[in-house]
Design a protein around this motif. Sequence first.
Motif, short mmCIF file in Angstrom:
data_model
loop_
_atom_site.label_atom_id
_atom_site.label_comp_id
_atom_site.label_asym_id
_atom_site.label_seq_id
_atom_site.Cartn_x
_atom_site.Cartn_y
_atom_site.Cartn_z
N GLN A 182 27.70 32.74 46.54
CA GLN A 182 26.79 33.61 47.28
C GLN A 182 26.97 35.08 46.88
O GLN A 182 26.00 35.79 46.63
N VAL A 183 28.23 35.53 46.79
CA VAL A 183 28.47 36.94 46.47
C VAL A 183 27.95 37.29 45.08
O VAL A 183 27.40 38.38 44.88
N THR A 184 28.11 36.36 44.14
CA THR A 184 27.62 36.61 42.78
C THR A 184 26.11 36.79 42.81
O THR A 184 25.56 37.70 42.19
N LYS A 185 25.46 35.91 43.57
CA LYS A 185 24.00 35.96 43.66
C LYS A 185 23.54 37.28 44.30
O LYS A 185 22.63 37.93 43.79
N GLU A 186 24.19 37.65 45.39
CA GLU A 186 23.77 38.87 46.08
C GLU A 186 23.97 40.11 45.21
O GLU A 186 23.12 40.99 45.17
N LEU A 187 25.10 40.15 44.51
CA LEU A 187 25.36 41.29 43.63
C LEU A 187 24.34 41.33 42.49
O LEU A 187 23.83 42.39 42.13
N SER A 211 32.52 53.86 43.25
CA SER A 211 32.00 52.75 44.05
C SER A 211 32.61 51.42 43.61
O SER A 211 32.52 50.43 44.33
N ILE A 212 33.24 51.41 42.46
CA ILE A 212 33.92 50.19 42.01
C ILE A 212 35.00 49.78 43.02
O ILE A 212 35.28 48.60 43.23
N GLU A 213 35.55 50.78 43.70
CA GLU A 213 36.57 50.52 44.71
C GLU A 213 35.96 49.79 45.91
O GLU A 213 36.59 48.93 46.52
N LEU A 214 34.74 50.18 46.21
CA LEU A 214 34.01 49.53 47.29
C LEU A 214 33.71 48.08 46.89
O LEU A 214 33.94 47.14 47.66
N LEU A 215 33.21 47.93 45.67
CA LEU A 215 32.78 46.62 45.20
C LEU A 215 33.94 45.64 45.12
O LEU A 215 33.87 44.52 45.63
N LEU A 216 35.03 46.07 44.50
CA LEU A 216 36.11 45.13 44.24
C LEU A 216 37.09 44.96 45.40
O LEU A 216 38.06 44.23 45.29
N THR A 273 35.57 38.33 43.10
CA THR A 273 36.54 38.49 42.02
C THR A 273 35.91 39.30 40.88
O THR A 273 34.68 39.42 40.81
N VAL A 274 36.76 39.84 40.03
CA VAL A 274 36.26 40.62 38.88
C VAL A 274 35.36 39.74 38.02
O VAL A 274 34.30 40.17 37.56
N LYS A 275 35.75 38.48 37.87
CA LYS A 275 34.97 37.55 37.05
C LYS A 275 33.56 37.38 37.62
O LYS A 275 32.57 37.49 36.89
N GLN A 276 33.48 37.17 38.92
CA GLN A 276 32.17 37.01 39.55
C GLN A 276 31.33 38.27 39.39
O GLN A 276 30.13 38.20 39.12
N ALA A 277 31.98 39.44 39.54
CA ALA A 277 31.24 40.70 39.45
C ALA A 277 30.72 40.91 38.03
O ALA A 277 29.58 41.34 37.84
N VAL A 278 31.54 40.59 37.03
CA VAL A 278 31.13 40.76 35.63
C VAL A 278 29.94 39.85 35.33
O VAL A 278 28.94 40.27 34.74
#
Lengths: 248, 245
Positions: free
Chosen positions: A4-9, A85-90, A95-100
Amino acid sequence: MMAQVTKELMIKEFKSYFKTPLGYVFLVIFLFGIGYLTFEPGRGSFFYMREASMSAFFRYIPWMFLFLIPAVSMKLWAEERKSGSIELLLTMPITVKQAVIAKFLASWGFIGLALLGTTPMIFTVGYLGNPDFGVITLGYLASFLMAGALLAVGGFFSALTKNQVVSFILTVVACFVLIMAGSPPILEFISTLLPKYFVDLFESLSVLNHFDSIERGVFSLSNFWFFSVTIFFWLFGSIVLLNENKAN
Amino acid sequence: MLEVRDISKSFGDFQAVDSVNFSANKGEVLGFLGPNGAGKSTTMKMITGFLNSSSGDAIVCGASVNEKPLEAQSNIGYVPENAPLYEEMYVREFLEFISKMRSLDSNKISSRIDDIIKMCSLKEVEFQKIETLSKGYKRRVSLAQSLVHDPKVLILDEPTDGLDPNQKHDVRKLIKKLSKEKCILISTHILEEVEEVCDRCIIIGEGKKLFEGTPKELKDKSEKGRIQDVFRVITTGESMQGVAV
């Protein structure tokens, strides 16, 4: 299945292209530029070739991408790191992998949209003659895969620096080398430095060779693997890089 | 609820945080004091899982940040230093994005955001772009994003920095109100703030914990009751007449 988080991001990142003029400027320049280059009155032009195919169009795609893809990828991480804002995101449960992956897919989707915008070209060719739609489909597939590979490279350089301009320049250089890796001047230059084995290896890394072979209608699994591995490799690099230097 | 065990961080040869220990419970506001560069933000970044610690661990609601970072992070609300935000988004849109990232039930997002907007007095800027807001509003948006998932632990890195006196007052009032239900760690170098909102405080200097106790204990160390003198003596090691540490 995508989390879900990957999709939303991914959705948020995709929309962010249209929050600033970047998305619109890109689409206008890309569509105008590729349209002009395809029909320009030179020797390689669409009308001069007198055939109902899109080869005049696809020939210029790598060169449009060379300058426009880095413009799309440069902000992916550099902006987040610069603004903090990376601090907010991570620190959210992602996970970093999902965000990438989410950011990569969002930018890839955006390029997909730009390619969709060129569909009137297909209708033009279809109206003027009887083109091979299979070859056209493969041409689009090749363009999309190449865009993915170059975006993955761009994402890596965006993660490397906080400065978007530096990220842009490094990506252009890296993409140029990847696109031109199979060209005679570069191969000759390398053969003066390294043994033949490396020259062959370098040639096999050429994005353009793989792109051309799909675009001509020859789709082999090795081409598909080449793009997949390239994307995977550079995304993996981004993950490692971000884990190391996200806080700097 | 929050337990920090011997947490350390070094960057090359530089020891930013050196075996810091503390814990905080529900209903408690723990002040985190120290001069600039003492390691406050670094410690907070390790608790929130943004930075990996060189050694030691932080336990948030029973979950280790090292071993189960996602579980620990889901119980934390965090306001990073300087309150970075996605400036190109609208306030409400931004809070919706955070709610979705925090996996809130999609039916409840809208009413939850209404509550948060009311709580943080953001009603009048709800549909404005974040980049157009004043510093005070940005701080409040940042505070709002840390509250959407109703976390048990709040980590606030200088939440009142750069605000005017009225805004500071509002933020402190909000923190007081929230403290009944939550465990709050707040870093600051404004000493009045400590007396006003904190139940306990910790002073760190050069990465080491130098003091832990109530603001009153800190104040009592000075004959004149001047908390800034005590802070100075503790963090610089100077001696001062009428202050015994």
